[in-house]
Design an enzyme around this catalytic site. Structure first.
Site, short mmCIF file in Angstrom:
data_model
loop_
_atom_site.label_atom_id
_atom_site.label_comp_id
_atom_site.label_asym_id
_atom_site.label_seq_id
_atom_site.Cartn_x
_atom_site.Cartn_y
_atom_site.Cartn_z
CB THR A 141 -0.93 -0.02 1.24
OG1 THR A 141 -1.88 -1.04 1.03
CG2 THR A 141 -1.66 1.29 1.45
CE1 TYR B 220 -4.06 -0.08 -1.15
CE2 TYR B 220 -5.98 0.77 -0.02
CZ TYR B 220 -4.79 0.09 0.00
OH TYR B 220 -4.33 -0.45 1.17
CB THR C 44 0.54 -3.53 6.28
OG1 THR C 44 -0.75 -3.50 5.68
CG2 THR C 44 1.19 -2.17 6.20
CG ASP C 45 -2.64 -7.29 3.57
OD1 ASP C 45 -2.93 -6.48 4.48
OD2 ASP C 45 -3.29 -7.38 2.52
CE LYS D 230 -3.03 -4.75 8.12
NZ LYS D 230 -3.01 -4.81 6.65
CD GLU E 64 -0.97 -28.96 28.21
OE1 GLU E 64 -1.07 -29.72 29.18
OE2 GLU E 64 -0.87 -27.72 28.33
C1 SIN Z 1 -1.09 -2.96 2.69
O1 SIN Z 1 0.05 -2.78 2.33
O2 SIN Z 1 -1.54 -2.33 3.69
C2 SIN Z 1 -2.06 -3.92 2.05
C3 SIN Z 1 -1.61 -4.47 0.77
C4 SIN Z 1 -0.35 -5.27 0.86
O3 SIN Z 1 -0.11 -5.93 1.88
O4 SIN Z 1 0.41 -5.28 -0.12
#
Ligand code: SIN
Length: 386
Positions: free
Chosen positions: A71, A85, A151-152, A224, A343
């Site tokens: 992103t 997007y 971020t994914d 995340k 366990e």
């Molecule tokens: C993001 O970057 O927040 C979402 C899309 C991605 O992980 O490339």
């Protein structure tokens, strides 16, 4: 007489015209021309000063930026669009153009490794990235690395690098929750802060870090938490390792688990990672997906169980059968915090437990562990220490 008067008028008119012309040349011309002319020369010298790709400032550290998409490099149809997007659209040069200030704190070089939505991350790209990072860090001309990433899956890539990077130099992964075209895009400040961390000698020895929203988290513990919010990353009960303010990182914690130069995992000659599947436990579960994973060639299964890694009875039978065929089973949990405790039944079934790693990070460690051994006891010791 008339002729003389005519001549005089002609001479006076000519003098006036000359005077007007001279005044026009010596006095300030039209405002816009003056404004344009004076700064032109200034701008030129400024541009030269601020192009560290060409002119290296010996006093500044050298930071390499490796771009992979996400992103932070995303483009939306309008500046109010913050979902739906396309990620991984903008190249590294455009990212840097949005934050020319980074060139005041470091000499910057850039590499575009891939440009993808991070949900499309593959093991091949992970290996390629890790090899590039190790190659660059081995050079005296690189003091730190920033990796721009979606971020994914940023936490998986960060943890992978945390286990295989062979250097104490700072490696910082950075992303953004809003695309580069959004009002109040968070990417530029996140990128600036990431460069500030990578450029600082104080950042050495903290393992691979994740920076978003002014927080510095360790690759192992940061995750995340929110699908769309800007403040979406946190380290839960283990805590962030620091924060960045005014171009400077401040550190408060050090990761205690083994990482980077202390890690035994070496991918320099690895070309492929073993297949590990993650299965999500739930009520009324079955063994269908366990059997499908084994049939599909999985060498390991992470079971994201309920609670403290508990497993539905039929699924448990499937996992025991898979283990008997040589597939390594790791009991993790779908619960966001806490550890999965070992366990007595794990001893009997030769299951491994994930400690406090979430299922996505447990997959990363299990892939690397399986590159070394398929002994569950040995693999458990990796989960206890990394
Ligand atoms: C993001 O970057 O927040 C979402 C899309 C991605 O992980 O490339």
């Amino acid at each position: 007489m008339r002729k003389t008067i005519k001549n005089r008028f002609f001479l006076i008119a000519l003098s006036l015209l000359l005077l007007i012309g001279l005044t026009a040349c010596s006095s300030p011309q039209s405002k816009s021309e003056t404004i344009e002319k004076a700064p032109k020369t200034e701008m030129k010298s400024e541009t030269v000063k601020k192009t560290p790709q060409k002119i290296t400032n010996e006093e500044l550290p050298n930071v390499s930026i490796i771009a992979t998409g996400g992103t932070i490099a995303g483009v939306a149809a309008s500046d109010t669009q913050t979902t739906g997007y396309k990620a991984g659209e903008v190249a590294i040069e455009t990212l840097l153009d949005a934050v020319p200030e980074v060139k005041e704190i470091a000499n910057i070089t850039g590499t575009q490794l891939v440009n993808i939505d991070s949900s499309a991350m593959t093991n091949e790209i992970l290996l390629k990235l890790a090899k590039e990072v190790n190659k660059q860090l081995a050079s005296d001309s690189v003091d730190g690395i920033v990796i721009t990433h979606g971020t994914d899956t940023i936490e998986e890539t960060a943890y992978f690098l945390n286990l295989v990077v062979k250097s104490e130099k700072p490696v910082v992964l950075v992303g953004a929750m809003r695309p580069s075209t959004a009002i109040s895009a968070d990417g530029p400040l996140n990128l600036y802060n990431a460069v500030a961390i990578a450029a600082s000698p104080d950042s050495k020895g903290h393992g691979v870090m994740i920076e978003l929203n002014e927080k510095i988290g360790s690759a192992r513990d940061t995750t995340k938490l929110n699908t769309t919010a800007v403040n979406s990353f946190d380290s839960f009960e283990y805590g962030d390792i620091g924060n960045v303010q005014g171009s400077k990182p401040y550190f408060y914690n050090k990761p205690s688990r083994i990482h980077t130069s202390e890690s035994k995992f070496d991918i320099s000659n690895v070309t492929e990672l073993p297949k590990v599947e993650i299965l999500y436990g739930h009520g009324n579960d079955s063994r269908v997906l366990v059997d499908a994973a084994v049939k599909g060639g999985a060498k390991g299964i992470i079971h994201a169980g309920t609670g403290n890694g508990s497993v539905f009875p039929e699924t448990q039978e499937g996992l025991v059968d898979a283990q008997k065929k040589g597939v390594v089973i790791v009991r993790a949990s779908r619960v966001a915090t806490g550890m999965v405790t070992h366990e007595a039944t794990d001893e009997t079934n030769k299951f491994v437990t994930s400690d406090s790693l979430n299922p996505a990070k447990a997959r990363i460690l299990l892939m690397l562990a399986l590159s070394e051994t398929s002994d569950p006891v040995k693999i458990q010791s990796y989960f206890d220490n990394y």
